[in-house]
Design a protein around this motif. Structure first.
Motif, PDB file in Angstrom:
ATOM      1  N   GLY A  30     -17.485 -10.467   1.100  1.00 53.49           N
ATOM      2  CA  GLY A  30     -17.943 -10.880   2.604  1.00 53.49           C
ATOM      3  C   GLY A  30     -16.942 -12.501   2.109  1.00 53.49           C
ATOM      4  N   GLU A  31     -16.943 -13.007   1.301  1.00 59.46           N
ATOM      5  CA  GLU A  31     -16.380 -14.561   1.631  1.00 59.46           C
ATOM      6  C   GLU A  31     -14.956 -14.860   1.504  1.00 59.46           C
ATOM      7  OE1 GLU A  31     -18.649 -16.069  -2.000  1.00 59.46           O
ATOM      8  OE2 GLU A  31     -20.522 -15.341  -1.734  1.00 59.46           O
ATOM      9  N   GLY A  32     -14.970 -15.798   2.603  1.00 59.11           N
ATOM     10  CA  GLY A  32     -13.268 -15.556   2.784  1.00 59.11           C
ATOM     11  C   GLY A  32     -12.396 -15.125   4.032  1.00 59.11           C
ATOM     12  N   PRO A  33     -11.102 -15.376   3.818  1.00 55.88           N
ATOM     13  CA  PRO A  33     -10.166 -13.906   4.596  1.00 55.88           C
ATOM     14  C   PRO A  33     -10.563 -12.359   3.703  1.00 55.88           C
ATOM     15  CG  PRO A  33      -8.746 -15.962   3.278  1.00 55.88           C
ATOM     16  CD  PRO A  33     -10.140 -16.368   3.367  1.00 55.88           C
ATOM     17  N   THR A  34     -10.489 -11.880   4.334  1.00 55.74           N
ATOM     18  CA  THR A  34     -10.190 -10.076   3.560  1.00 55.74           C
ATOM     19  C   THR A  34      -8.463  -9.542   3.837  1.00 55.74           C
ATOM     20  OG1 THR A  34      -9.638  -9.734   6.255  1.00 55.74           O
ATOM     21  CG2 THR A  34     -12.922  -9.942   5.658  1.00 55.74           C
ATOM     22  N   MET A  35      -8.612  -9.681   2.226  1.00 57.40           N
ATOM     23  CA  MET A  35      -7.814  -9.012   2.211  1.00 57.40           C
ATOM     24  C   MET A  35      -7.571  -7.251   1.161  1.00 57.40           C
ATOM     25  SD  MET A  35      -4.874  -9.924  -1.038  1.00 57.40           S
ATOM     26  CE  MET A  35      -4.480 -10.854  -0.050  1.00 57.40           C
ATOM     27  N   GLN A  36      -7.304  -6.421   2.632  1.00 57.83           N
ATOM     28  CA  GLN A  36      -7.573  -5.407   2.204  1.00 57.83           C
ATOM     29  C   GLN A  36      -6.191  -4.268   2.112  1.00 57.83           C
ATOM     30  OE1 GLN A  36      -9.824  -2.779   4.873  1.00 57.83           O
ATOM     31  NE2 GLN A  36     -11.702  -4.658   4.721  1.00 57.83           N
ATOM     32  N   GLU A  37      -6.466  -2.909   1.172  1.00 55.55           N
ATOM     33  CA  GLU A  37      -5.385  -2.664   0.103  1.00 55.55           C
ATOM     34  C   GLU A  37      -4.776  -0.949   1.828  1.00 55.55           C
ATOM     35  OE1 GLU A  37      -4.078   0.066  -3.752  1.00 55.55           O
ATOM     36  OE2 GLU A  37      -5.708  -2.126  -3.095  1.00 55.55           O
ATOM     37  N   SER A  38      -3.786  -1.659   1.790  1.00 58.98           N
ATOM     38  CA  SER A  38      -2.681   0.230   2.989  1.00 58.98           C
ATOM     39  C   SER A  38      -2.236   0.661   1.413  1.00 58.98           C
ATOM     40  CB  SER A  38      -2.101  -1.309   3.192  1.00 58.98           C
ATOM     41  OG  SER A  38      -1.577  -0.019   4.654  1.00 58.98           O
ATOM     42  N   PRO A  39      -2.354   2.395   2.531  1.00 58.85           N
ATOM     43  CA  PRO A  39      -3.506   2.881   3.370  1.00 58.85           C
ATOM     44  C   PRO A  39      -4.579   2.876   3.594  1.00 58.85           C
ATOM     45  CG  PRO A  39      -2.111   4.550   2.212  1.00 58.85           C
ATOM     46  CD  PRO A  39      -1.753   3.342   1.593  1.00 58.85           C
ATOM     47  N   ASP A  40      -4.788   3.154   2.404  1.00 59.15           N
ATOM     48  CA  ASP A  40      -6.544   4.182   1.386  1.00 59.15           C
ATOM     49  C   ASP A  40      -6.973   1.846   0.760  1.00 59.15           C
ATOM     50  OD1 ASP A  40      -8.618   4.325   0.682  1.00 59.15           O
ATOM     51  OD2 ASP A  40      -8.497   5.392  -1.071  1.00 59.15           O
ATOM     52  N   ALA A  41      -8.624   1.070   2.180  1.00 59.96           N
ATOM     53  CA  ALA A  41      -8.734  -0.168   2.018  1.00 59.96           C
ATOM     54  C   ALA A  41      -9.973   0.063   0.949  1.00 59.96           C
ATOM     55  CB  ALA A  41      -9.509  -0.096   3.376  1.00 59.96           C
ATOM     56  N   GLU A  42     -10.263   1.472   0.324  1.00 57.93           N
ATOM     57  CA  GLU A  42     -11.332   1.514  -0.826  1.00 57.93           C
ATOM     58  C   GLU A  42     -10.238   1.686  -2.268  1.00 57.93           C
ATOM     59  OE1 GLU A  42     -13.072   5.313  -0.166  1.00 57.93           O
ATOM     60  OE2 GLU A  42     -13.961   4.439   1.518  1.00 57.93           O
ATOM     61  N   ARG A  43      -9.725   1.452  -1.938  1.00 60.95           N
ATOM     62  CA  ARG A  43      -8.487   1.802  -2.957  1.00 60.95           C
ATOM     63  C   ARG A  43      -8.998   0.177  -4.208  1.00 60.95           C
ATOM     64  NH1 ARG A  43      -2.084   2.704  -4.393  1.00 60.95           N
ATOM     65  NH2 ARG A  43      -2.328   3.611  -7.157  1.00 60.95           N
ATOM     66  N   PHE A  44      -9.025  -0.775  -3.935  1.00 61.24           N
ATOM     67  CA  PHE A  44      -8.768  -2.408  -4.309  1.00 61.24           C
ATOM     68  C   PHE A  44      -9.977  -2.228  -4.514  1.00 61.24           C
ATOM     69  CE2 PHE A  44      -9.297  -6.516  -4.145  1.00 61.24           C
ATOM     70  CZ  PHE A  44      -8.559  -7.090  -5.394  1.00 61.24           C
ATOM     71  N   GLY A  45     -10.907  -1.681  -3.375  1.00 62.03           N
ATOM     72  CA  GLY A  45     -12.803  -1.996  -4.462  1.00 62.03           C
ATOM     73  C   GLY A  45     -12.690  -1.183  -5.842  1.00 62.03           C
ATOM     74  N   HIS A  46     -12.241   0.225  -6.244  1.00 63.97           N
ATOM     75  CA  HIS A  46     -12.278   0.815  -7.546  1.00 63.97           C
ATOM     76  C   HIS A  46     -11.554   0.319  -8.221  1.00 63.97           C
ATOM     77  CE1 HIS A  46     -13.147   4.089  -4.241  1.00 63.97           C
ATOM     78  NE2 HIS A  46     -13.445   4.948  -5.645  1.00 63.97           N
ATOM     79  N   ILE A  47     -10.869  -0.526  -8.112  1.00 60.78           N
ATOM     80  CA  ILE A  47     -10.042  -1.443  -8.916  1.00 60.78           C
ATOM     81  C   ILE A  47     -10.631  -2.337  -9.913  1.00 60.78           C
ATOM     82  CG2 ILE A  47      -7.708  -3.047  -9.596  1.00 60.78           C
ATOM     83  CD1 ILE A  47      -6.558  -1.025  -7.352  1.00 60.78           C
ATOM     84  N   VAL A  48     -11.262  -2.992  -8.277  1.00 65.99           N
ATOM     85  CA  VAL A  48     -12.692  -4.539  -8.579  1.00 65.99           C
ATOM     86  C   VAL A  48     -13.743  -4.032 -10.061  1.00 65.99           C
ATOM     87  CG1 VAL A  48     -13.694  -6.022  -7.843  1.00 65.99           C
ATOM     88  CG2 VAL A  48     -11.659  -5.659  -7.361  1.00 65.99           C
ATOM     89  N   VAL A  49     -14.587  -2.536  -9.577  1.00 63.89           N
ATOM     90  CA  VAL A  49     -15.575  -2.403 -10.720  1.00 63.89           C
ATOM     91  C   VAL A  49     -14.808  -1.913 -12.162  1.00 63.89           C
ATOM     92  CG1 VAL A  49     -16.715  -1.043 -10.340  1.00 63.89           C
ATOM     93  CG2 VAL A  49     -16.859  -1.377  -8.013  1.00 63.89           C
ATOM     94  N   ALA A  50     -13.854  -0.882 -11.638  1.00 69.00           N
ATOM     95  CA  ALA A  50     -13.092  -0.412 -12.537  1.00 69.00           C
ATOM     96  C   ALA A  50     -13.090  -1.745 -13.872  1.00 69.00           C
ATOM     97  CB  ALA A  50     -11.883   0.254 -12.829  1.00 69.00           C
ATOM     98  N   ARG A  51     -12.421  -3.228 -13.879  1.00 67.72           N
ATOM     99  CA  ARG A  51     -12.372  -4.130 -14.539  1.00 67.72           C
ATOM    100  C   ARG A  51     -13.870  -5.166 -14.275  1.00 67.72           C
ATOM    101  NH1 ARG A  51      -8.659  -9.339 -12.885  1.00 67.72           N
ATOM    102  NH2 ARG A  51      -8.554 -10.670 -15.083  1.00 67.72           N
ATOM    103  N   LEU A  52     -15.237  -4.800 -13.594  1.00 66.10           N
ATOM    104  CA  LEU A  52     -15.591  -5.347 -14.090  1.00 66.10           C
ATOM    105  C   LEU A  52     -16.472  -4.731 -15.001  1.00 66.10           C
ATOM    106  CD1 LEU A  52     -17.265  -6.196 -10.811  1.00 66.10           C
ATOM    107  CD2 LEU A  52     -16.426  -8.273 -12.123  1.00 66.10           C
TER     108      LEU A  52
END
Length: 272
Positions: free
Chosen positions: A157-179
Motif C-alpha cells: 500500500g505504498e503510494g496511490p493505489t492502482m487496481q485492476e478492473s473488474p477483477d482487483a486480484e488479477r494484477f496481484g497474480h501477475i505481480v507474483v508470477a513475475r516475482l
C-alpha cells in the motif's frame, strides 16, 4: 590467440560506447578518441585500472566469472554478447546473477517521446528503473530510482493505489508470477531476497497468491487509479518487453474522449 581476441573485443566494445550511454556527463578534459576511458570501464566493473588495462593488452590472467559478469554489465552487453564474452575468455556463461537495474539509453529516450502516455520501466523484480514526467504525476510524484517497487506498492500500500478492473486480484497474480520467475532466475540476488521477505512478512494476500504458483504473461490491462489529487481514473496499461535486460515498459493511456484522456492531456502540458 583467445587472449588476444578477448583483448580486441574489450577494446572495440569500449570504443563503441559513449559516456551518456552509461549515465556520465561530458565534463573535464576533451576526449582525444571516441568511446569510454579505461578507468571508466574499470570503475563500472569494480576492477582496478591496472587489471583492466592488462586485459586489454592481452597480458592479464584468465578472468573469473565474477569479473566477466562485471565487464558485461559495465559494457552494456546483451545476453548474446555476454555469452560471446565468456566464450572468448574460455568459460561458459552462467545465468545472470542479478536483475538488470539500469535502463538502456534508447529505452530512456523513448519515454521522453511519449508526451501523453505515462511510461514506466521496471526490472525483473518490479523495481522502477526509469519513468517519464506523466508517469510521475500519475504515480504520486515521488518515484525514486532504486527505491520504488511496484510489487511493494501493490501489496504493502505504498503510494496511490492502482487496481485492476473488474477483477482487483488479477494484477496481484501477475505481480507474483513475475516475482516467482525472478526468484528462479536470480536466486542469489540480495535485493530480491529482501523484497520477497518483506512482502511475505507484510502481506497475507501475497503469501496466499505465492502458494498458488500463478502463471501469467504480460498484456493489455484496464486499471483504476485512485489519486489523492486528480481522483479516480480508468486507464489502459500495455506492456512492451525489453528481453535482453529482462525488463518491461508499461505504457499508460486512456480511451479517446474520456475524462481520463483529458486529464492525461492536461498533466502532460504542465511544466516539470
Amino acid at each position: 590467440m583467445a587472449r588476444q581476441e578477448l583483448a580486441d573485443y574489450l577494446r572495440d566494445r569500449r570504443a563503441s560506447l559513449r559516456p551518456h550511454e552509461i549515465g556520465l556527463t561530458e565534463t573535464g578534459p576533451a576526449r582525444r578518441t571516441p568511446g569510454l576511458r579505461r578507468e571508466e570501464v574499470a570503475e563500472l566493473a569494480h576492477l582496478s585500472v591496472d587489471y583492466y588495462t592488462r586485459l586489454e593488452q592481452a597480458r592479464g590472467p584468465r578472468p573469473s566469472e565474477r569479473i566477466l559478469d562485471g565487464l558485461a554489465r559495465a559494457l552494456l552487453l546483451t545476453p548474446a554478447e555476454r555469452i560471446h564474452l565468456f566464450r572468448l575468455a574460455g568459460s561458459s556463461a552462467p545465468p545472470g546473477s542479478s536483475p538488470v537495474r539500469r535502463v538502456r539509453p534508447h529505452v530512456a529516450q523513448m519515454l521522453e517521446r511519449l508526451p501523453q502516455t505515462g511510461a514506466v520501466v521496471t526490472d525483473a523484480a518490479y523495481g522502477v528503473v526509469a519513468w517519464n514526467p506523466l508517469a510521475e504525476a500519475l504515480l504520486g510524484g515521488h518515484l525514486a530510482r532504486g527505491r520504488t517497487n511496484l510489487a511493494r506498492r501493490r501489496f504493502l500500500g505504498e503510494g496511490p493505489t492502482m487496481q485492476e478492473s473488474p477483477d482487483a486480484e488479477r494484477f496481484g497474480h501477475i505481480v507474483v508470477a513475475r516475482l516467482r520467475r525472478a526468484a528462479d532466475r536470480y536466486p542469489h540476488d540480495l535485493q530480491l531476497i529482501a523484497l520477497l521477505a518483506e512482502l511475505n512478512a507484510g502481506s497475507e494476500e501475497f503469501r496466499q497468491i505465492w502458494a498458488t504458483r500463478p502463471v501469467h504473461a504480460p498484456g493489455h490491462r484496464t486499471k483504476i487509479i485512485d489519486h489523492p489529487e486528480i481522483g479516480r481514473l480508468r486507464l489502459n496499461c500495455d506492456v512492451l518487453l525489453v528481453p535482453e535486460d529482462d525488463q518491461e515498459v508499461v505504457l499508460i493511456t486512456a480511451d479517446h474522449g474520456s475524462r481520463a484522456a483529458r486529464t492525461l492531456h492536461r498533466l502532460s502540458r504542465q511544466p516539470v
